[in-house]
Design an enzyme around this catalytic site. Structure first.
Site, mmCIF file in Angstrom:
data_model
loop_
_atom_site.group_PDB
_atom_site.id
_atom_site.type_symbol
_atom_site.label_atom_id
_atom_site.label_comp_id
_atom_site.label_asym_id
_atom_site.label_seq_id
_atom_site.Cartn_x
_atom_site.Cartn_y
_atom_site.Cartn_z
ATOM 1 N N HIS A 224 0.849 -1.199 0.000
ATOM 2 C CA HIS A 224 0.000 0.000 0.000
ATOM 3 C C HIS A 224 0.883 1.247 0.000
ATOM 4 O O HIS A 224 1.081 1.868 -1.028
ATOM 5 C CB HIS A 224 -0.933 -0.036 1.206
ATOM 6 C CG HIS A 224 -1.967 1.045 1.222
ATOM 7 N ND1 HIS A 224 -2.239 1.860 0.143
ATOM 8 C CD2 HIS A 224 -2.820 1.457 2.211
ATOM 9 C CE1 HIS A 224 -3.205 2.708 0.458
ATOM 10 N NE2 HIS A 224 -3.562 2.488 1.705
ATOM 11 N N HIS A 264 -1.091 0.882 -11.393
ATOM 12 C CA HIS A 264 -1.974 1.234 -10.281
ATOM 13 C C HIS A 264 -3.204 0.342 -10.338
ATOM 14 O O HIS A 264 -3.662 -0.033 -11.423
ATOM 15 C CB HIS A 264 -2.377 2.713 -10.359
ATOM 16 C CG HIS A 264 -2.987 3.249 -9.099
ATOM 17 N ND1 HIS A 264 -4.312 3.058 -8.782
ATOM 18 C CD2 HIS A 264 -2.449 3.958 -8.076
ATOM 19 C CE1 HIS A 264 -4.575 3.642 -7.624
ATOM 20 N NE2 HIS A 264 -3.457 4.180 -7.171
ATOM 21 N N ASP A 319 3.453 7.803 -6.820
ATOM 22 C CA ASP A 319 4.698 7.500 -6.118
ATOM 23 C C ASP A 319 5.927 7.699 -6.999
ATOM 24 O O ASP A 319 7.018 7.964 -6.498
ATOM 25 C CB ASP A 319 4.678 6.053 -5.606
ATOM 26 C CG ASP A 319 3.593 5.817 -4.581
ATOM 27 O OD1 ASP A 319 3.482 6.629 -3.654
ATOM 28 O OD2 ASP A 319 2.846 4.832 -4.714
#
Length: 382
Positions: A224, A264, A319
């Site tokens: 996560h 994702h 990210d």
């Protein structure tokens, strides 16, 4: 329906929410109807928190009152700071330290055990949690450097104040604005694992400290939170390599290495949050060192275009760019996931309050696959 098994609750609709919506095919994210691009470029983190908690963007008076109330709650009790110091001295991981400290904050909650149906009280507690987490994290970092914590700055917003408490110096406008944007981009994102964890806890009518502590725990898992740290470690590996960064990416691809920050669970195109942080990364590069921005753009261009990942629905996520942005802001790599929690706490709180307003205990089913009709044998005869 009860006979259908959906591992990970894939595709299972379990709640309705007015907070955020994701269109993975269009690469669109909205908070209460507002595109994330408009909020990130035009609002402050405090405005976005107010929006999530109260359903509308604040006017000037509402924002001033809300910001002042947040600023007044930044100070953390000395007993909590002493525990944070002990954890830092013991070499504890930042996420684990944050989990422990957040749970401990409830012991110093001035409203105590308020009625769980009192949602105004829950939001006041949530305001204290949101205000104190930056203080806890900055103190932890300074303690493990052998330095004393820096008191919160009364005149700085939440983002700028965190950077100030972390370094002891007021950030410049670009750094403060960039970090504020990063917090906005991470404030909420649908029913992800940590948000769902918080909601499950909230559905029992447990207090908001329990729900946020649970969210932190869920976020600490490598599936996560934490991908931005992995991205930055790859970029540092590139920087230390004898290969040109283009050659490094080609070699890594030939070796079958998976580059973190791509793909994702929801988005099939480039994450809209990644686009915004890419712009910030370029601005920070122009203002300082440009190699981190060059590394990320080279990787993206190579994997997306030449290796065809974009055609397969695998594109950079938030990210991929947040790691290098945080590094350019001077934030330690293992603090990236705690910063994620610092931002996302506002979303957890919003979801818990929203769900509890029309609450039903979350209690899914599982299918039993064990043996049947076992014959019990007493202990003496086993």
């Amino acid at each position: 329906m009860a006979d259908d098994l959906n591992k990970g609750l894939e595709g299972v609709l379990v709640a309705e929410s007015e907070l955020s919506s994701i269109d993975g095919d269009a690469g669109r994210l909205i908070y209460r109807g507002y595109p994330i691009e408009d909020l990130a470029r035009g609002a402050s983190y405090e405005e976005v928190v107010y929006l999530l908690w109260h359903g509308h963007l604040p006017d000037e008076d509402e924002l001033a009152t809300f910001t002042e109330s947040l600023n007044e709650e930044r100070t953390v009790d000395e007993d909590v700071l002493e525990t944070v110091k002990q954890l830092a001295d013991a070499g504890e991981q930042p996420m684990a330290a944050l989990r422990t400290a957040t749970s401990m904050l409830s012991a110093y909650e001035p409203e105590g055990d308020a009625d769980p149906d009192d949602f105004d009280a829950t939001l006041r507690k949530g305001r204290r949690i949101t205000a104190k987490i930056p203080t806890v994290l900055a103190a932890f970092e300074r303690y493990r450097l052998g330095e004393e914590p820096v008191d919160p700055h009364p005149d700085l917003g939440l983002a700028a104040n965190f950077l100030y408490m972390l370094t002891g110096e007021e950030p410049d406008d670009l750094a403060a604005e960039t970090f504020d944007q990063a917090l906005i981009l991470h404030a909420d994102h649908g029913l992800n694992a940590s948000t769902f964890t918080s909601m499950v806890i909230g559905s029992t009518m447990a207090d908001i400290y329990s729900a946020v502590t649970g969210g932190i725990s869920a976020l600490s898992g490598p599936l996560h939170g934490g991908a931005n740290q992995d991205v930055m470690e790859v970029l540092m590996e590139i920087d230390e390599s004898d290969l040109d960064h283009r050659e490094w990416v080609e070699q890594a691809n030939e070796e079958g290495r998976r580059i973190p920050g791509f793909g994702h669970r929801v988005y099939n195109v480039k994450d809209p949050r990644a686009k915004i942080l890419e712009e910030r990364s370029e601005e920070l590069a122009a203002d300082g060192e440009d190699k981190w921005y060059n590394y990320t753009t080279t990787i993206e261009q190579y994997l997306s275009e030449e290796q065809g990942l974009a055609e397969k629905g695998i594109a950079p996520n938030v990210d991929f760019y947040s790691g290098s942005v945080y590094y350019q802001l001077g934030i330690p790599i293992d603090m990236y996931t705690p910063i994620f929690a610092m931002s996302r706490a506002s979303g957890w709180i919003a979801h818990v309050v929203e769900y509890q307003d029309d609450n039903r205990l979350i209690r899914p089913l599982s299918r039993y696959t064990g043996p049947e009709d076992q014959e019990f044998v007493s202990l003496e005869e086993r």
